[in-house]
Design a protein around this motif. Structure first.
Motif, PDB file in Angstrom:
ATOM      1  N   THR A  37       0.805  -1.215   0.000  1.00 34.48           N
ATOM      2  CA  THR A  37       0.000   0.000   0.000  1.00 34.48           C
ATOM      3  C   THR A  37       0.841   1.270   0.000  1.00 34.48           C
ATOM      4  N   THR A  38       1.901   1.291   0.783  1.00 38.38           N
ATOM      5  CA  THR A  38       2.727   2.499   0.895  1.00 38.38           C
ATOM      6  C   THR A  38       4.074   2.357   0.199  1.00 38.38           C
ATOM      7  N   ALA A  39       4.276   1.245  -0.503  1.00 41.52           N
ATOM      8  CA  ALA A  39       5.556   1.042  -1.187  1.00 41.52           C
ATOM      9  C   ALA A  39       5.703   2.029  -2.342  1.00 41.52           C
ATOM     10  N   PRO A  40       6.883   2.634  -2.525  1.00 44.57           N
ATOM     11  CA  PRO A  40       7.092   3.527  -3.665  1.00 44.57           C
ATOM     12  C   PRO A  40       7.064   2.755  -4.979  1.00 44.57           C
ATOM     13  N   VAL A  41       6.882   3.477  -6.060  1.00 44.09           N
ATOM     14  CA  VAL A  41       6.747   2.846  -7.382  1.00 44.09           C
ATOM     15  C   VAL A  41       7.898   1.896  -7.676  1.00 44.09           C
ATOM     16  N   GLU A  42       9.117   2.340  -7.425  1.00 39.83           N
ATOM     17  CA  GLU A  42      10.289   1.546  -7.788  1.00 39.83           C
ATOM     18  C   GLU A  42      10.430   0.276  -6.965  1.00 39.83           C
ATOM     19  N   ARG A  43       9.693   0.180  -5.863  1.00 39.25           N
ATOM     20  CA  ARG A  43       9.778  -1.006  -5.007  1.00 39.25           C
ATOM     21  C   ARG A  43       8.645  -2.000  -5.282  1.00 39.25           C
ATOM     22  N   ARG A  44       7.706  -1.617  -6.097  1.00 42.74           N
ATOM     23  CA  ARG A  44       6.582  -2.509  -6.383  1.00 42.74           C
ATOM     24  C   ARG A  44       6.933  -3.456  -7.533  1.00 42.74           C
ATOM     25  N   PRO A  45       6.555  -4.726  -7.412  1.00 36.88           N
ATOM     26  CA  PRO A  45       6.864  -5.698  -8.474  1.00 36.88           C
ATOM     27  C   PRO A  45       5.878  -5.585  -9.639  1.00 36.88           C
ATOM     28  N   ILE A  46       5.956  -4.460 -10.344  1.00 40.49           N
ATOM     29  CA  ILE A  46       5.011  -4.197 -11.430  1.00 40.49           C
ATOM     30  C   ILE A  46       5.755  -3.921 -12.734  1.00 40.49           C
ATOM     31  N   GLY A  47       5.064  -4.184 -13.833  1.00 40.40           N
ATOM     32  CA  GLY A  47       5.496  -3.756 -15.150  1.00 40.40           C
ATOM     33  C   GLY A  47       4.340  -3.019 -15.783  1.00 40.40           C
ATOM     34  N   MET A  48       4.617  -1.975 -16.555  1.00 36.02           N
ATOM     35  CA  MET A  48       3.528  -1.171 -17.111  1.00 36.02           C
ATOM     36  C   MET A  48       3.771  -0.889 -18.586  1.00 36.02           C
ATOM     37  N   VAL A  49       2.712  -1.024 -19.377  1.00 40.53           N
ATOM     38  CA  VAL A  49       2.744  -0.681 -20.799  1.00 40.53           C
ATOM     39  C   VAL A  49       1.775   0.479 -20.998  1.00 40.53           C
ATOM     40  N   PHE A  50       2.312   1.624 -21.391  1.00 42.10           N
ATOM     41  CA  PHE A  50       1.495   2.819 -21.604  1.00 42.10           C
ATOM     42  C   PHE A  50       0.905   2.799 -23.012  1.00 42.10           C
ATOM     43  N   GLN A  51      -0.154   3.577 -23.221  1.00 41.41           N
ATOM     44  CA  GLN A  51      -0.830   3.533 -24.510  1.00 41.41           C
ATOM     45  C   GLN A  51       0.039   4.034 -25.654  1.00 41.41           C
ATOM     46  N   ASP A  52       0.999   4.929 -25.391  1.00 39.77           N
ATOM     47  CA  ASP A  52       1.924   5.339 -26.455  1.00 39.77           C
ATOM     48  C   ASP A  52       3.299   4.703 -26.279  1.00 39.77           C
ATOM     49  N   TYR A  53       3.354   3.674 -25.407  1.00 36.65           N
ATOM     50  CA  TYR A  53       4.508   2.796 -25.199  1.00 36.65           C
ATOM     51  C   TYR A  53       5.686   3.460 -24.484  1.00 36.65           C
ATOM     52  N   LEU A  54       5.967   4.759 -24.739  1.00 35.43           N
ATOM     53  CA  LEU A  54       7.034   5.501 -24.056  1.00 35.43           C
ATOM     54  C   LEU A  54       8.376   4.787 -24.114  1.00 35.43           C
ATOM     55  N   LEU A  55       8.710   4.244 -25.280  1.00 36.00           N
ATOM     56  CA  LEU A  55      10.038   3.651 -25.463  1.00 36.00           C
ATOM     57  C   LEU A  55      11.080   4.762 -25.540  1.00 36.00           C
ATOM     58  N   PHE A  56      12.278   4.478 -25.052  1.00 34.82           N
ATOM     59  CA  PHE A  56      13.359   5.465 -25.124  1.00 34.82           C
ATOM     60  C   PHE A  56      13.814   5.598 -26.572  1.00 34.82           C
ATOM     61  N   PRO A  57      13.638   6.771 -27.177  1.00 37.41           N
ATOM     62  CA  PRO A  57      13.914   6.899 -28.618  1.00 37.41           C
ATOM     63  C   PRO A  57      15.386   6.735 -28.986  1.00 37.41           C
ATOM     64  N   HIS A  58      16.301   7.011 -28.045  1.00 37.12           N
ATOM     65  CA  HIS A  58      17.735   6.944 -28.352  1.00 37.12           C
ATOM     66  C   HIS A  58      18.315   5.553 -28.117  1.00 37.12           C
ATOM     67  N   MET A  59      17.487   4.604 -27.658  1.00 43.16           N
ATOM     68  CA  MET A  59      17.954   3.253 -27.370  1.00 43.16           C
ATOM     69  C   MET A  59      17.395   2.259 -28.384  1.00 43.16           C
ATOM     70  N   SER A  60      18.150   1.205 -28.632  1.00 45.89           N
ATOM     71  CA  SER A  60      17.661   0.122 -29.475  1.00 45.89           C
ATOM     72  C   SER A  60      16.571  -0.649 -28.732  1.00 45.89           C
ATOM     73  N   ALA A  61      15.852  -1.511 -29.443  1.00 42.00           N
ATOM     74  CA  ALA A  61      14.839  -2.349 -28.806  1.00 42.00           C
ATOM     75  C   ALA A  61      15.469  -3.184 -27.701  1.00 42.00           C
ATOM     76  N   LEU A  62      16.640  -3.740 -27.964  1.00 43.77           N
ATOM     77  CA  LEU A  62      17.331  -4.550 -26.964  1.00 43.77           C
ATOM     78  C   LEU A  62      17.636  -3.754 -25.706  1.00 43.77           C
ATOM     79  N   ASP A  63      18.163  -2.553 -25.866  1.00 41.40           N
ATOM     80  CA  ASP A  63      18.517  -1.747 -24.693  1.00 41.40           C
ATOM     81  C   ASP A  63      17.286  -1.227 -23.969  1.00 41.40           C
ATOM     82  N   ASN A  64      16.191  -0.992 -24.697  1.00 44.50           N
ATOM     83  CA  ASN A  64      14.944  -0.620 -24.039  1.00 44.50           C
ATOM     84  C   ASN A  64      14.492  -1.724 -23.090  1.00 44.50           C
ATOM     85  N   VAL A  65      14.538  -2.965 -23.569  1.00 43.53           N
ATOM     86  CA  VAL A  65      14.089  -4.095 -22.760  1.00 43.53           C
ATOM     87  C   VAL A  65      15.068  -4.370 -21.612  1.00 43.53           C
ATOM     88  N   ALA A  66      16.344  -4.149 -21.840  1.00 45.27           N
ATOM     89  CA  ALA A  66      17.358  -4.415 -20.814  1.00 45.27           C
ATOM     90  C   ALA A  66      17.401  -3.333 -19.742  1.00 45.27           C
TER      91      ALA A  66
END
Length: 376
Positions: free
Chosen positions: A83-112
């Motif tokens: 309930t009070t855990a910060p975002v970075e401590r929660r075991p979650i993965g999120m896919v946004f509607q516009d994906y928000l991939l890092f444009p300067h990174m390759s697909a591999l580096d985005n996933v890594a």
């Protein structure tokens, strides 16, 4: 078989109730808006949140992610309080509607990226990312940057990035919104296949009922910050409980009171014979007896239109007024009003034969066997 039971704790093979992958009681106040939503998702299950704009779907997703603090309630993953855990401590993965991939990174580096933030070495993170991309059929695009990916490819990269952190909760925010209509069917089917292999909980926010029906094991409909209906997709589609859900799944829906096989509908309009009715509440005959508050639903295709009062098989007939017409696939949808408002789907040839225009009176008929009646 994927779990679809509505119970909070499903029994395991040993008879001991399984711990839900997600159990949340979300209480949130933001200005004049109040969210009060309880959600339970079993391991491996996909829950779709449906609702109109402003209903609270995105607020619920953000609360699960820890992006907005709760004013009450709790969030538990696999029985552990988050309930009070910060975002970075929660075991979650999120896919946004516009994906928000890092444009300067390759697909591999985005996933890594996620595994690297979790402390994996560069080599280990890339190995995990490469395995996920290969599993999703994207090995040939590992070195490609997001701007050179198609919409479907970018979605799979975003999903791989979310799964790379090995979450227990996967949050999907309108994952089809950025796709054009021609690619949605294929991408939707592929996404369903990929999600079937995820053993955590998945919560999907969507406006599209087809996304929910194809992707989800269970559906929760949110209106005004509350869950107004939930269940397996087929049941929600067959027995809508609100006007919004009925419109979503394309059914005519009415509320009334049943006595035997007759349902007296709540009054909407009470026009006289000079308009399009005889005044008073409309009656609907159903094929099974019920008693008490009831909902009745039937599809527009079940409605037949006649220039004169029909005799014979239709047990439900109403004299109504044409409000308008519109093309609906290979049919024409006729909107009717009077003692009740409903939609009828007829062929273009039938429309031409009837010669209907806005304001014309017409008789609408529905067989009792076509009407679904259930407790209201």
């Amino acid at each position: 078989m994927r779990p679809t039971d509505d119970a909070s704790h499903q029994p395991t093979a040993s008879g001991v109730p399984a711990t839900p992958a997600l159990e949340a009681d979300l209480r949130l106040r933001r200005g004049s808006f109040t969210l009060e939503v309880s959600l339970t998702v079993q391991p491996g299950q996909i829950l779709a949140l449906l609702g109109p704009n402003g209903a609270g779907k995105s607020s619920a997703l953000r609360a699960l992610a820890g992006l907005v603090p709760l004013t009450g309630g709790h969030v538990r993953f696999d029985g552990r309080d988050q309930t009070t855990a910060p975002v970075e401590r929660r075991p979650i993965g999120m896919v946004f509607q516009d994906y928000l991939l890092f444009p300067h990174m390759s697909a591999l580096d985005n996933v890594a990226f996620g595994p690297r933030r979790q402390g994996l070495s560069r080599a280990a993170a890339r190995e995990r990312a490469a395995g996920l991309l290969d599993h999703m059929g994207l090995s040939a695009h590992a070195r490609v940057r997001p701007r050179r990916l198609s919409g479907g490819q970018a979605q799979r990269v975003a999903l791989a990035r979310a799964l790379a952190v090995r979450p227990r909760l996967l949050l999907l925010d309108e994952p089809m919104a950025a796709l054009d209509a021609s690619t949605r069917i294929d991408v939707r089917a592929r996404l369903r296949h990929l999600l079937e292999e995820f053993d955590g909980a998945t919560v999907l926010v969507t406006h599209d009922p087809l996304d929910a029906m194809v992707l989800a094991d269970r559906v929760a409909v949110i209106e005004g910050g509350r869950v107004v209906q939930q269940g397996v997709p087929a049941e929600v589609a067959r027995r809508p409980r609100t006007a919004y859900v009925a419109r979503l799944v394309g059914l005519n829906l009415f509320r009334g009171r049943a006595e035997g096989t007759t349902v007296t509908l709540e009054e909407t309009e009470t026009e006289t014979e000079t308009g399009a009715g005889t005044g008073g509440p409309a009656l609907v005959e159903v094929h099974q007896a019920h008693r008490g508050p009831a909902l009745v639903a039937f599809p527009p295709r079940a409605v037949a239109l006649y220039p004169c009062r029909p005799h014979g098989s239709p047990r439900n007939v109403w004299r109504l007024r044409v409000e308008g017409t519109e093309r609906f696939g290979d049919q024409v949808r006729v909107h009717l009003a009077g003692r009740l408002s409903l939609a009828a789907d007829i062929s273009p040839a039938a429309l031409a034969e009837l010669g209907l225009s806005r304001g014309d009176a017409v008789w609408a008929g529905v067989k009792a066997a076509e009407v679904e009646c259930y407790p209201g």
